[in-house]
Design a protein around this motif. Structure first.
Motif, mmCIF file in Angstrom:
data_model
loop_
_atom_site.group_PDB
_atom_site.id
_atom_site.type_symbol
_atom_site.label_atom_id
_atom_site.label_comp_id
_atom_site.label_asym_id
_atom_site.label_seq_id
_atom_site.Cartn_x
_atom_site.Cartn_y
_atom_site.Cartn_z
ATOM 1 N N LYS A 495 0.828 -1.212 0.000
ATOM 2 C CA LYS A 495 0.000 0.000 0.000
ATOM 3 C C LYS A 495 0.855 1.251 0.000
ATOM 4 O O LYS A 495 0.561 2.224 -0.722
ATOM 5 C CB LYS A 495 -0.928 -0.013 1.205
ATOM 6 N N HIS A 496 1.932 1.252 0.775
ATOM 7 C CA HIS A 496 2.714 2.475 0.987
ATOM 8 C C HIS A 496 3.963 2.572 0.115
ATOM 9 O O HIS A 496 4.448 3.682 -0.131
ATOM 10 C CB HIS A 496 3.114 2.588 2.458
ATOM 11 N N LEU A 497 4.523 1.438 -0.326
ATOM 12 C CA LEU A 497 5.795 1.485 -1.057
ATOM 13 C C LEU A 497 5.642 1.229 -2.544
ATOM 14 O O LEU A 497 6.632 1.051 -3.251
ATOM 15 C CB LEU A 497 6.787 0.482 -0.447
ATOM 16 N N LYS A 498 4.421 1.223 -3.030
ATOM 17 C CA LYS A 498 4.158 1.184 -4.476
ATOM 18 C C LYS A 498 3.422 2.466 -4.838
ATOM 19 O O LYS A 498 2.198 2.529 -4.762
ATOM 20 C CB LYS A 498 3.315 -0.035 -4.854
ATOM 21 N N PRO A 499 4.160 3.497 -5.215
ATOM 22 C CA PRO A 499 3.503 4.767 -5.552
ATOM 23 C C PRO A 499 2.472 4.579 -6.666
ATOM 24 O O PRO A 499 2.528 3.614 -7.427
ATOM 25 C CB PRO A 499 4.672 5.643 -6.019
ATOM 26 N N ALA A 500 1.560 5.491 -6.750
ATOM 27 C CA ALA A 500 0.480 5.402 -7.733
ATOM 28 C C ALA A 500 1.041 5.158 -9.129
ATOM 29 O O ALA A 500 1.924 5.879 -9.594
ATOM 30 C CB ALA A 500 -0.339 6.687 -7.715
ATOM 31 N N GLY A 501 0.531 4.127 -9.774
ATOM 32 C CA GLY A 501 0.944 3.815 -11.138
ATOM 33 C C GLY A 501 2.179 2.934 -11.238
ATOM 34 O O GLY A 501 2.541 2.492 -12.332
ATOM 35 N N SER A 502 2.833 2.665 -10.120
ATOM 36 C CA SER A 502 4.057 1.866 -10.155
ATOM 37 C C SER A 502 3.736 0.392 -9.920
ATOM 38 O O SER A 502 2.972 0.046 -9.022
ATOM 39 C CB SER A 502 5.049 2.349 -9.095
ATOM 40 N N LYS A 503 4.353 -0.463 -10.736
ATOM 41 C CA LYS A 503 4.256 -1.906 -10.513
ATOM 42 C C LYS A 503 5.365 -2.382 -9.591
ATOM 43 O O LYS A 503 5.314 -3.505 -9.081
ATOM 44 C CB LYS A 503 4.363 -2.651 -11.855
ATOM 45 N N TYR A 504 6.376 -1.524 -9.394
ATOM 46 C CA TYR A 504 7.583 -1.927 -8.683
ATOM 47 C C TYR A 504 7.633 -1.314 -7.291
ATOM 48 O O TYR A 504 7.056 -0.257 -7.033
ATOM 49 C CB TYR A 504 8.818 -1.533 -9.491
ATOM 50 N N LEU A 505 8.374 -1.980 -6.442
ATOM 51 C CA LEU A 505 8.422 -1.598 -5.039
ATOM 52 C C LEU A 505 9.618 -0.694 -4.760
ATOM 53 O O LEU A 505 10.729 -0.964 -5.208
ATOM 54 C CB LEU A 505 8.529 -2.875 -4.189
ATOM 55 N N PHE A 506 9.383 0.360 -3.997
ATOM 56 C CA PHE A 506 10.452 1.208 -3.483
ATOM 57 C C PHE A 506 10.944 0.613 -2.168
ATOM 58 O O PHE A 506 10.198 -0.055 -1.449
ATOM 59 C CB PHE A 506 9.940 2.629 -3.256
ATOM 60 N N ARG A 507 12.197 0.882 -1.819
ATOM 61 C CA ARG A 507 12.699 0.353 -0.541
ATOM 62 C C ARG A 507 12.091 1.125 0.627
ATOM 63 O O ARG A 507 11.838 0.571 1.688
ATOM 64 C CB ARG A 507 14.229 0.410 -0.503
ATOM 65 N N TYR A 508 11.865 2.429 0.427
ATOM 66 C CA TYR A 508 11.158 3.292 1.377
ATOM 67 C C TYR A 508 10.770 4.538 0.602
ATOM 68 O O TYR A 508 11.259 4.778 -0.507
ATOM 69 C CB TYR A 508 12.036 3.654 2.591
ATOM 70 N N ILE A 509 9.878 5.334 1.141
ATOM 71 C CA ILE A 509 9.455 6.550 0.431
ATOM 72 C C ILE A 509 9.634 7.794 1.286
ATOM 73 O O ILE A 509 9.202 8.879 0.918
ATOM 74 C CB ILE A 509 7.983 6.453 -0.034
ATOM 75 N N THR A 510 10.265 7.649 2.423
ATOM 76 C CA THR A 510 10.498 8.805 3.294
ATOM 77 C C THR A 510 11.712 9.593 2.826
ATOM 78 O O THR A 510 12.561 9.093 2.086
ATOM 79 C CB THR A 510 10.721 8.339 4.739
ATOM 80 N N GLN A 511 11.814 10.817 3.273
ATOM 81 C CA GLN A 511 12.962 11.663 2.977
ATOM 82 C C GLN A 511 14.222 11.054 3.592
ATOM 83 O O GLN A 511 14.208 10.594 4.731
ATOM 84 C CB GLN A 511 12.747 13.064 3.564
ATOM 85 N N ASP A 512 15.295 11.049 2.831
ATOM 86 C CA ASP A 512 16.581 10.662 3.389
ATOM 87 C C ASP A 512 17.567 11.809 3.198
ATOM 88 O O ASP A 512 17.152 12.961 3.016
ATOM 89 C CB ASP A 512 17.089 9.345 2.784
ATOM 90 N N ASP A 513 18.845 11.514 3.197
ATOM 91 C CA ASP A 513 19.860 12.567 3.097
ATOM 92 C C ASP A 513 19.818 13.313 1.765
ATOM 93 O O ASP A 513 20.394 14.393 1.634
ATOM 94 C CB ASP A 513 21.257 11.951 3.273
ATOM 95 N N PHE A 514 19.165 12.730 0.751
ATOM 96 C CA PHE A 514 19.176 13.321 -0.589
ATOM 97 C C PHE A 514 17.762 13.559 -1.115
ATOM 98 O O PHE A 514 17.554 13.665 -2.315
ATOM 99 C CB PHE A 514 19.943 12.402 -1.553
ATOM 100 N N GLY A 515 16.784 13.618 -0.230
ATOM 101 C CA GLY A 515 15.404 13.806 -0.652
ATOM 102 C C GLY A 515 14.662 12.482 -0.695
ATOM 103 O O GLY A 515 15.041 11.513 -0.033
#
Length: 597
Positions: A495-515
């Motif tokens: 629910k949270h790590l597949k942004p709208a329209g994405s079939k693929y998973l992000f490792r996280y979606i929070t801000q890190d040292d580079f945005g």
């Protein structure tokens, strides 16, 4: 000049590796080993700077290109055709075969050029030294060119005109010719006969190696190519396994997320050897186990780094290069990696997970014993001392530290496996000791790392953000795949790590040292596939797996990241983590041989 892309082939022999583009140009090669001097580095030069750093065989009036591996080998064939029907075939390989009772793997690449019709060609060989800034002094012999630098000398031996190569003049290729590039030694054998013999021996080696792979019924080609790629990423002299052949391919365009991956991450390497071991490749696993045991034996009571040089040294100071402006001009180019200075507590679990196989796999020649167990206990003590301490996490955050749930789970894994090893060795008291600590760690993780409102394990203790690495909780044995806790975690992550329209998973979606991250991290989608299959959603898993296989480049290779909108590959290449994902997911999803035939 065209912008570079990751349509690249990898050749190598477990001593060196080289990347070759669709036009047959060697655009990346480090010497004399994976983390050595980038002598061919045009992949990281945009063309705005002084040219050089490549080994090209140009076909005049080029119209079309084709490139493929020879079947079940690390030999690549590039076919170039001009608009008049003439062309060339280039066979590229790094010799690897059995000789004198050992593996012959010289720090050499060989190139065989076969004419089609009457092609007009130009050969350009311009290695760099001093991190891409320096040009070698060249001296001419009757059949060779020596490239002499301050600390390195190389040699190109050929049956082509040496003058034509030095002056980069165009000529008609009337017969098959050969180029041997590498160490500065004289070749006394006929170069045509030598190259043909080494080609035949190398082809036979790889095809025989593939014969013994325990592959799944489905997706055999993809699994075999992934296995060969993982093998090519192992530095056989020490047993180290690098994360990727390259440095500084950005994770996403213009993000400065450019890192040097030519080192051995203990975490990544565990997943690599585990994957190869499942295919029956035990020798690479044994060599890696020797590498990590040497590291553990020299800990002297200190903690483990997450990453080491391939010679097992600790220091890899990170610095920026000015002579290369980066992939498509997207610098910086980094040599070395600051991650070696970070605290990442999951590494203790990674080491013990790797070593556990020495106690339970009957195929291993040097079996684990009580002496090795005592050595591993030092690693385990660090795990139980640090499971509740902040660290940079497996994603190597540079500007912040938290108690990461995945790191804690890996510390639990260290204690859990030590208890199992103690059982195997009939050390009842030790088994009780490690089981007690494992149970305590698990209880604390469930209290602090599980968010009841989200019904999911969270990235950090007492947090509310998600982390794709927690999809590994069932594979580590921390929870059952069909437990409410894991199913809840899976649903929250998708629910949270597949942004709208994405079939693929992000490792996280929070801000890190580079945005915020812009591209999906490839291995996370494979973890997602495995999790879907484990909870019974196999049709969804197969569909996503087939889609990810389409994202491979034309040679069957994957990088670290994928643009979720375009499918373009980004990040260092080829990424062992990603190739591991192909093998593991194929094994999980494939029909069984008994069912298929």
């Amino acid at each position: 000049m065209e912008s570079p892309n990751l349509e690249l082939a990898l050749i190598g022999n477990c001593s060196i590796g080289a990347l070759i583009d669709k036009k047959g140009t060697v655009s990346w090669m480090c010497y004399p080993r994976f983390d050595g001097e980038p002598v061919f580095c045009s992949l990281l030069k945009s063309g705005k700077q002084e040219t050089g750093g490549s080994f090209a065989i140009d076909l005049i009036d080029l119209e079309s290109t084709e490139q493929a591996y020879e079947h079940n080998t690390a030999i690549v064939k590039t076919r170039l055709m001009d608009r008049f029907g003439n062309g060339i075939e280039i066979l590229d390989f790094a010799p690897r075969f059995h000789q004198y009772g050992r593996i012959h793997r010289p720090t050499t690449i060989m190139r065989k050029i076969i004419p089609i019709g009457s092609p007009r060609v130009k050969v350009r060989c311009n290695p760099n030294h001093s991190d891409g800034a320096g040009k070698f002094h060249r001296t001419q012999g009757s059949n060779h060119i020596r490239y002499i630098g301050d600390d390195l000398a190389l040699r190109l031996t050929t049956d082509l005109s040496v003058t034509a190569i030095l002056d980069e003049t165009t000529f008609v290729l009337g017969e098959t010719k050969h180029l041997v590039f590498g160490e500065d030694v004289s070749i006394t054998e006929n170069i045509s006969e030598l190259t043909d013999r080494f080609f035949t021996e190398t082809e036979s080696y790889w095809q025989e190696w593939c014969r013994y792979l325990a592959i799944p019924f489905e997706w055999q080609e993809a699994v075999i190519r992934a296995a060969i790629t993982l093998k090519l990423s192992s530095y056989e002299d020490t047993g180290a396994i690098i994360a990727a052949m390259t440095t500084s391919i950005p994770e996403a365009a213009n993000t400065v997320r450019n890192w040097d991956y030519r080192f051995c991450w203990l975490r990544d390497s565990y997943f690599t050897v585990q994957s190869l071991n499942r295919l029956g490749v035990t020798r690479t696993m044994e060599q890696y186990l020797q590498y990590i045991m040497n590291i553990v034996a020299t800990m002297n009571g200190k903690g483990l780094q997450p990453v080491y040089c391939i010679n097992s040294k600790k220091d890899m100071p990170e610095r920026l290069l000015e002579a290369m402006d980066g992939y498509r001009g997207m610098g910086p180019v980094r040599i070395g990696n600051q991650a070696a200075e970070q605290i990442q507590h999951d590494v203790y679990g990674a080491v013990i997970l790797s070593a556990t196989q020495m106690f339970f796999d009957e195929r291993i020649r040097r079996r684990g014993d009580e002496g090795l167990f005592r050595l591993l206990e030092h690693v385990g003590e660090l795990a139980i001392a640090n499971y509740n301490q902040p660290d940079a996490g497996l994603w190597e955050l540079r500007g912040q530290q938290h108690v990461h749930t995945f790191s804690s789970m890996m510390c639990w894994t260290a204690a859990d496996r030590l208890a199992k090893i103690a059982d195997k060795l009939s050390l009842a008291e030790k088994s009780s000791y490690w089981r007690e600590h494992a149970d305590k760690i698990k209880q604390t993780i469930n209290e602090r790392g599980f968010n009841k409102s989200l019904n999911a394990y969270t990235a950090t203790w007492d947090g509310d953000t998600l982390d794709a690495s927690l999809l590994l909780a069932f594979e580590l044995g921390f929870v059952e795949a069909k437990s409410p806790e894991f199913i809840g975690t899976l649903e929250a992550i998708e629910k949270h790590l597949k942004p709208a329209g994405s079939k693929y998973l992000f490792r996280y979606i929070t801000q890190d040292d580079f945005g915020e991250p812009e591209n999906a991290f490839t291995i996370c989608s494979f973890w997602y596939i495995d999790a879907l299959a484990a909870v019974g959603r196999k049709d969804e898993a197969r569909k996503l797996f087939e889609d990810l296989l389409e994202r491979r480049n034309s040679l069957g290779l994957l990088s670290e990241d994928i643009n979720p909108e375009t499918g373009e590959l980004w990040g260092n290449f080829p990424q062992t983590y990603s190739m591991v994902g192909i093998i593991n997911s194929a094994r999980v999803l494939s029909k069984r041989w008994e069912e298929a035939l």
